[in-house]
Design an enzyme around this catalytic site. Structure first.
Site, PDB file in Angstrom:
ATOM      1  CD  GLU A 148      -3.467  -2.475   7.329  1.00 13.64           C
ATOM      2  OE1 GLU A 148      -2.401  -2.806   6.833  1.00 13.64           O
ATOM      3  OE2 GLU A 148      -3.983  -1.361   7.139  1.00 13.64           O
ATOM      4  CB  SER A 200       5.262  -1.919  11.702  1.00  9.25           C
ATOM      5  OG  SER A 200       4.851  -0.567  11.903  1.00  9.25           O
ATOM      6  N   GLY A 223       2.836  -1.157   4.151  1.00  7.73           N
ATOM      7  CA  GLY A 223       2.984   0.246   3.786  1.00  7.73           C
ATOM      8  C   GLY A 223       4.436   0.580   3.516  1.00  7.73           C
ATOM      9  N   GLY A 224       5.110   1.088   4.539  1.00  9.17           N
ATOM     10  CA  GLY A 224       6.482   1.587   4.394  1.00  9.17           C
ATOM     11  C   GLY A 224       7.427   0.656   3.661  1.00  9.17           C
ATOM     12  N   GLY A 270       2.431   2.219  10.458  1.00  4.78           N
ATOM     13  CA  GLY A 270       3.358   3.324  10.249  1.00  4.78           C
ATOM     14  C   GLY A 270       4.088   3.764  11.507  1.00  4.78           C
ATOM     15  CG  ASN A 319      -1.659   1.297   1.396  1.00  2.72           C
ATOM     16  OD1 ASN A 319      -1.965   1.957   0.398  1.00  2.72           O
ATOM     17  ND2 ASN A 319      -1.954   1.677   2.625  1.00  2.72           N
ATOM     18  CD1 TRP A 320       3.834   1.183  -2.799  1.00  2.61           C
ATOM     19  CD2 TRP A 320       3.726   2.296  -4.745  1.00  2.61           C
ATOM     20  NE1 TRP A 320       4.677   0.567  -3.683  1.00  2.61           N
ATOM     21  CE2 TRP A 320       4.633   1.230  -4.881  1.00  2.61           C
ATOM     22  CE3 TRP A 320       3.484   3.129  -5.838  1.00  2.61           C
ATOM     23  CZ2 TRP A 320       5.318   0.974  -6.076  1.00  2.61           C
ATOM     24  CZ3 TRP A 320       4.155   2.879  -7.032  1.00  2.61           C
ATOM     25  CH2 TRP A 320       5.064   1.806  -7.148  1.00  2.61           C
ATOM     26  CE  LYS A 321       0.911   3.615   4.779  1.00  5.90           C
ATOM     27  NZ  LYS A 321       0.537   3.689   6.176  1.00  5.90           N
ATOM     28  CG  HIS A 363      -5.464   2.182   5.049  1.00 11.50           C
ATOM     29  ND1 HIS A 363      -4.966   3.110   5.925  1.00 11.50           N
ATOM     30  CD2 HIS A 363      -4.487   1.252   4.887  1.00 11.50           C
ATOM     31  CE1 HIS A 363      -3.734   2.752   6.275  1.00 11.50           C
ATOM     32  NE2 HIS A 363      -3.421   1.627   5.656  1.00 11.50           N
ATOM     33  CD  GLU A 401      -2.439   5.673   6.513  1.00 14.34           C
ATOM     34  OE1 GLU A 401      -2.470   5.794   5.276  1.00 14.34           O
ATOM     35  OE2 GLU A 401      -1.518   5.096   7.128  1.00 14.34           O
TER      36      GLU A 401
HETATM   37  C1  PEP Z   1      -0.577   0.150   5.777  1.00 15.30           C
HETATM   38  O1  PEP Z   1      -0.473   1.240   5.242  1.00 15.30           O
HETATM   39  O2  PEP Z   1      -1.565  -0.551   5.580  1.00 15.30           O
HETATM   40  C2  PEP Z   1       0.488  -0.309   6.672  1.00 15.30           C
HETATM   41  C3  PEP Z   1       0.368  -1.462   7.274  1.00 15.30           C
HETATM   42  O3  PEP Z   1       1.559   0.545   6.818  1.00 15.30           O
HETATM   43  P1  PEP Z   1       2.965   0.175   7.506  1.00 15.30           P
HETATM   44  O4  PEP Z   1       3.394  -1.164   6.945  1.00 15.30           O
HETATM   45  O5  PEP Z   1       3.878   1.282   7.126  1.00 15.30           O
HETATM   46  O6  PEP Z   1       2.723   0.073   8.979  1.00 15.30           O
END
Ligand code: PEP
Length: 251
Positions: free
Chosen positions: A167, A213, A234-235, A173, A9-11, A95, A97
C-alpha cells in the site's frame, strides 16, 4: 496457484446496525463469486454483528488490528485469542494509518503478525513507502525491509496464513492510484523479499495484494498484473455496489 483475496478495510466507519444491513445487502450480490476470498475487516465493535450476518455466506470477517500479548494490563487492546473466539479469520496488521497515528513500528508489526498467525488468524500485513521515500529512490529497499521485518520468525509453513498488502502511503485515501505497472513493481519487490528469505518457490505461493484507492474503475487493470493477487480496499469497500464490482473483477 495463489489465492486472490479481496479485502475491505472499513477503518473507523459503520455502527453494528449499519454493519448488519451492509452485509445483508452485499451477500446476495457476491454469492457464487468464489474465485477469490471475500473479506471485510471491520472495527472491533462491529465484529459480532458482522460474524452473525456473514454466517452461511462466502464473506469472511477480519479485524483491523490485534495486540501482541495474549492477555493482561493493556487497556483498550484486543488479543488474537479474543478475535478467534469471536469468529474472526483475518486481521490487518501494520496499516500505514496505525504506523502514522498510533506509533506502530516494524517491531510491533512483527509482534502483532506473530501473535495473529500463532493464534490461527490470517494476517494481512501492510507495507508501503511514502511519497518522499519514493522520490528519494528508496521504494525497493524500504518494501523489502518492511516485509522481512514483519515476517521475522514466521515459518515457511505459517506463510500460508500471511497475505502481504503493498500500500503506497501516497495512494491511500487520496484518490491517487498507483499505475498498474507501479503496483506490479511494488508487489514484485515484496515477493522478491519473501524469495530472499524463504526461496522463490515459496514466494510464488504467497498472496500479495495492492491497496491504495482501488475502485470499481481501476480494479480490473490492477488485478490483471501478474504480481497483484487481490486488493485491500478502503473507501470503495463502504459501498456494496463498488465493492461487488471489485470482487467481480477478481472473478
Ligand atoms: C486502505 O485503507 O487500506 C486503503 C487502501 O484505503 P483506500 O482504498 O481508501 O485508498
Amino acid at each position: 496457484m495463489r489465492r486472490t483475496v479481496i479485502a475491505g478495510n472499513w477503518k473507523m466507519n459503520m455502527t453494528p446496525a449499519e454493519t448488519k444491513a451492509f452485509i445483508e445487502e452485499l451477500a446476495p450480490m457476491v454469492k457464487g463469486m468464489d474465485k477469490c476470498d471475500i473479506v471485510l475487516c471491520v472495527p472491533a465493535i462491529d465484529v459480532p454483528a458482522a460474524v452473525e450476518a456473514a454466517k452461511g455466506t462466502n464473506i469472511k470477517i477480519g479485524a483491523e488490528n490485534v495486540h501482541f500479548k495474549e492477555s493482561g494490563a493493556y487497556t483498550g487492546e484486543i488479543s488474537a485469542k479474543m478475535l478467534v473466539a469471536a469468529g474472526v479469520e483475518y486481521v490487518v496488521v501494520g496499516h500505514s494509518e496505525r504506523r502514522q497515528y498510533f506509533g506502530e513500528t516494524d517491531q510491533t508489526v512483527n509482534l502483532r503478525t506473530l501473535a495473529a498467525v500463532n493464534a490461527g488468524l490470517t494476517a494481512i500485513v501492510c507495507v508501503g513507502e511514502t511519497l518522499e521515500q519514493r522520490e528519494l529512490g528508496y521504494t525497493e529497499t524500504l518494501l523489502k525491509y518492511q516485509t522481512k521485518m514483519a515476517l521475522t520468525g514466521i515459518s515457511k509453513e505459517q506463510l500460508k496464513n500471511i497475505v502481504v498488502a503493498y500500500e503506497p502511503v501516497w495512494a491511500i485515501g487520496t484518490g491517487v492510484t498507483a499505475t498498474a505497472d507501479q503496483a506490479d513493481e511494488g508487489n514484485g519487490y515484496v515477493r522478491a523479499a519473501i524469495a530472499e528469505v524463504y526461496g522463490k518457490d515459496v514466494a510464488e505461493t504467497v498472496t500479495v495484494q495492492y491497496g491504495g484507492s482501488m475502485n470499481d474503475g481501476n480494479a480490473a487493470e490492477l488485478l490483471s498484473k501478474v504480481n497483484v493477487d487481490g486488493g485491500l480496499i478502503g473507501g470503495a469497500s463502504l459501498k456494496t455496489d463498488k465493492f461487488t464490482a471489485i470482487v467481480k473483477a477478481a472473478n
